[in-house]
Design a protein around this motif. Structure first.
Motif, PDB file in Angstrom:
ATOM      1  N   PRO A  59      17.178  13.808  -3.261  1.00 42.95           N
ATOM      2  CA  PRO A  59      17.468  12.491  -3.857  1.00 42.95           C
ATOM      3  C   PRO A  59      17.955  11.466  -2.840  1.00 42.95           C
ATOM      4  O   PRO A  59      17.665  10.277  -2.968  1.00 42.95           O
ATOM      5  CB  PRO A  59      18.565  12.810  -4.890  1.00 42.95           C
ATOM      6  N   VAL A  60      18.688  11.917  -1.832  1.00 43.92           N
ATOM      7  CA  VAL A  60      19.153  11.019  -0.780  1.00 43.92           C
ATOM      8  C   VAL A  60      17.957  10.513   0.030  1.00 43.92           C
ATOM      9  O   VAL A  60      17.850   9.325   0.344  1.00 43.92           O
ATOM     10  CB  VAL A  60      20.156  11.740   0.148  1.00 43.92           C
ATOM     11  N   LEU A  61      17.033  11.414   0.331  1.00 44.36           N
ATOM     12  CA  LEU A  61      15.849  11.048   1.084  1.00 44.36           C
ATOM     13  C   LEU A  61      15.015  10.014   0.335  1.00 44.36           C
ATOM     14  O   LEU A  61      14.532   9.043   0.912  1.00 44.36           O
ATOM     15  CB  LEU A  61      15.012  12.298   1.357  1.00 44.36           C
ATOM     16  N   THR A  62      14.866  10.210  -0.971  1.00 47.07           N
ATOM     17  CA  THR A  62      14.117   9.261  -1.792  1.00 47.07           C
ATOM     18  C   THR A  62      14.786   7.890  -1.781  1.00 47.07           C
ATOM     19  O   THR A  62      14.126   6.860  -1.596  1.00 47.07           O
ATOM     20  CB  THR A  62      13.999   9.765  -3.237  1.00 47.07           C
ATOM     21  N   ALA A  63      16.097   7.860  -1.995  1.00 49.22           N
ATOM     22  CA  ALA A  63      16.836   6.595  -2.004  1.00 49.22           C
ATOM     23  C   ALA A  63      16.740   5.902  -0.659  1.00 49.22           C
ATOM     24  O   ALA A  63      16.586   4.677  -0.580  1.00 49.22           O
ATOM     25  CB  ALA A  63      18.297   6.850  -2.362  1.00 49.22           C
ATOM     26  N   ALA A  64      16.801   6.684   0.410  1.00 48.24           N
ATOM     27  CA  ALA A  64      16.753   6.108   1.749  1.00 48.24           C
ATOM     28  C   ALA A  64      15.395   5.497   2.051  1.00 48.24           C
ATOM     29  O   ALA A  64      15.305   4.436   2.684  1.00 48.24           O
ATOM     30  CB  ALA A  64      17.090   7.185   2.790  1.00 48.24           C
ATOM     31  N   GLU A  65      14.333   6.130   1.601  1.00 49.15           N
ATOM     32  CA  GLU A  65      13.012   5.621   1.937  1.00 49.15           C
ATOM     33  C   GLU A  65      12.652   4.364   1.141  1.00 49.15           C
ATOM     34  O   GLU A  65      11.752   3.615   1.540  1.00 49.15           O
ATOM     35  CB  GLU A  65      11.949   6.694   1.736  1.00 49.15           C
ATOM     36  N   ILE A  66      13.331   4.116   0.037  1.00 48.05           N
ATOM     37  CA  ILE A  66      13.082   2.879  -0.710  1.00 48.05           C
ATOM     38  C   ILE A  66      13.272   1.658   0.188  1.00 48.05           C
ATOM     39  O   ILE A  66      12.539   0.670   0.082  1.00 48.05           O
ATOM     40  CB  ILE A  66      14.004   2.800  -1.947  1.00 48.05           C
ATOM     41  N   ILE A  67      14.253   1.734   1.092  1.00 48.23           N
ATOM     42  CA  ILE A  67      14.524   0.615   1.999  1.00 48.23           C
ATOM     43  C   ILE A  67      13.282   0.235   2.801  1.00 48.23           C
ATOM     44  O   ILE A  67      13.026  -0.938   3.069  1.00 48.23           O
ATOM     45  CB  ILE A  67      15.687   0.975   2.947  1.00 48.23           C
ATOM     46  N   ASN A  68      12.478   1.241   3.183  1.00 55.04           N
ATOM     47  CA  ASN A  68      11.293   0.970   3.997  1.00 55.04           C
ATOM     48  C   ASN A  68      10.243   0.167   3.250  1.00 55.04           C
ATOM     49  O   ASN A  68       9.361  -0.427   3.874  1.00 55.04           O
ATOM     50  CB  ASN A  68      10.676   2.283   4.483  1.00 55.04           C
ATOM     51  N   SER A  69      10.298   0.156   1.931  1.00 59.51           N
ATOM     52  CA  SER A  69       9.296  -0.562   1.143  1.00 59.51           C
ATOM     53  C   SER A  69       9.713  -1.989   0.816  1.00 59.51           C
ATOM     54  O   SER A  69       8.975  -2.711   0.158  1.00 59.51           O
ATOM     55  CB  SER A  69       9.019   0.198  -0.162  1.00 59.51           C
ATOM     56  N   MET A  70      10.889  -2.402   1.265  1.00 59.61           N
ATOM     57  CA  MET A  70      11.418  -3.716   0.930  1.00 59.61           C
ATOM     58  C   MET A  70      11.162  -4.734   2.039  1.00 59.61           C
ATOM     59  O   MET A  70      11.237  -4.413   3.223  1.00 59.61           O
ATOM     60  CB  MET A  70      12.924  -3.629   0.648  1.00 59.61           C
ATOM     61  N   ASP A  71      10.871  -5.952   1.642  1.00 55.25           N
ATOM     62  CA  ASP A  71      10.685  -7.049   2.592  1.00 55.25           C
ATOM     63  C   ASP A  71      11.971  -7.855   2.772  1.00 55.25           C
ATOM     64  O   ASP A  71      12.228  -8.398   3.845  1.00 55.25           O
ATOM     65  CB  ASP A  71       9.591  -7.997   2.096  1.00 55.25           C
ATOM     66  N   VAL A  72      12.741  -7.940   1.698  1.00 47.87           N
ATOM     67  CA  VAL A  72      13.965  -8.746   1.684  1.00 47.87           C
ATOM     68  C   VAL A  72      15.054  -7.954   0.969  1.00 47.87           C
ATOM     69  O   VAL A  72      14.795  -7.315  -0.058  1.00 47.87           O
ATOM     70  CB  VAL A  72      13.761 -10.087   0.945  1.00 47.87           C
ATOM     71  N   VAL A  73      16.259  -7.975   1.508  1.00 48.43           N
ATOM     72  CA  VAL A  73      17.437  -7.459   0.808  1.00 48.43           C
ATOM     73  C   VAL A  73      18.380  -8.624   0.554  1.00 48.43           C
ATOM     74  O   VAL A  73      18.699  -9.386   1.469  1.00 48.43           O
ATOM     75  CB  VAL A  73      18.159  -6.360   1.593  1.00 48.43           C
ATOM     76  N   VAL A  74      18.806  -8.770  -0.699  1.00 39.16           N
ATOM     77  CA  VAL A  74      19.797  -9.778  -1.070  1.00 39.16           C
ATOM     78  C   VAL A  74      21.055  -9.044  -1.516  1.00 39.16           C
ATOM     79  O   VAL A  74      21.005  -8.202  -2.422  1.00 39.16           O
ATOM     80  CB  VAL A  74      19.282 -10.682  -2.209  1.00 39.16           C
ATOM     81  N   VAL A  75      22.165  -9.334  -0.875  1.00 43.95           N
ATOM     82  CA  VAL A  75      23.452  -8.719  -1.226  1.00 43.95           C
ATOM     83  C   VAL A  75      24.351  -9.790  -1.811  1.00 43.95           C
ATOM     84  O   VAL A  75      24.544 -10.846  -1.211  1.00 43.95           O
ATOM     85  CB  VAL A  75      24.129  -8.089   0.007  1.00 43.95           C
TER      86      VAL A  75
END
Length: 248
Positions: free
Chosen positions: A113-129
């Motif tokens: 589950p950690v690996l899955t959550a971590a790889e989501i970042i690679n599919s993103m173009d923009v992060v808004v915090v």
């Protein structure tokens, strides 16, 4: 909305075939499949650590997203209410064993589950915090999320010849608020924005746009809202130019 970071809208199979050499961590996770995304859209991860939907940082994020012109897919993580992966010392130990090539099937299952959550970042173009400042830095729920998803060989490493360098040039927008004001040379410093800038740049979000709403304790709510809206629209204008000129 991403649910739990365990059962996300992104589905994929994790294939473990061993480890490969990296620099800082000596090895990284080797995986065969990547999250698929629609390249016709700008994919945005919205990390929402706001106190409420009516807060200044929520308002800023809403105005920013509304004014982005390119077709977009927004995934929101409501950090105060969603159940994140319960990342504990067992996960960290399993990670180290896997990186050394000593992981068991139990370690692989625990870390999946950690690996899955971590790889989501690679599919993103923009992060808004969107986050308030807590004790000169970020709230613990945002730190917990970062500690889950920032993983070597998946979304970062420190080697310039890494295949992960193709992910550089992406965008990070941090909309934050603080009761005091923080200027150069002040004894009390803002650690929130420098930290987020550094950790997300490590993952390829090297274009950093801060909207820092300072002095909220001494300014009127109306003044803060007007300033936030103005800065969010200005930021959206800059992002629209970048998104139009790039493949993000």
């Amino acid at each position: 909305m991403i649910k739990c970071l365990v059962q996300s809208r992104f589905t994929r199979c994790l294939s473990w075939t061993g480890v490969r050499r990296q620099s800082m961590f000596k090895s990284g996770f080797e995986h065969l499949q990547h999250i698929k995304k629609d390249d016709s859209k700008t994919h945005i991860l919205y990390l929402n650590a706001a106190h409420s939907p009516t807060s200044l940082v929520s308002h800023g994020a809403r105005i920013l997203l509304e004014n982005l012109q390119r077709e977009k897919a927004v995934e929101e993580v409501k950090l105060w209410t969603e159940q994140l992966v319960p990342y504990k010392i067992d996960h960290a130990l399993s990670k180290l064993k896997l990186l050394r090539g000593e992981g068991t099937d139990e370690d692989k299952d625990r870390f999946a589950p950690v690996l899955t959550a971590a790889e989501i970042i690679n599919s993103m173009d923009v992060v808004v915090v969107a986050t308030p400042m807590w004790n000169y830095t970020i709230p613990y729920v945002l730190k917990q999320y970062i500690d889950i998803v920032v993983q070597p060989g998946i979304n970062f490493n420190d080697s310039s010849d890494s295949s992960l360098t193709k992910n550089s040039g992406r965008i990070l927008v941090v909309i934050s608020s603080a009761g005091a004001e923080y200027g150069p040379g002040e004894e009390i410093q803002d650690f929130l924005n420098p930290y987020l800038k550094q950790v997300f740049a490590l993952m390829g979000f090297t274009r950093f746009f801060p909207i820092f709403i300072q002095g909220t304790a001494s300014r009127s709510k109306t003044d803060c809202l007007e300033w936030t809206e103005k800065e969010a629209k200005k930021c959206a204008t800059e992002l629209n130019k970048i998104l139009e000129a790039t493949s993000l």
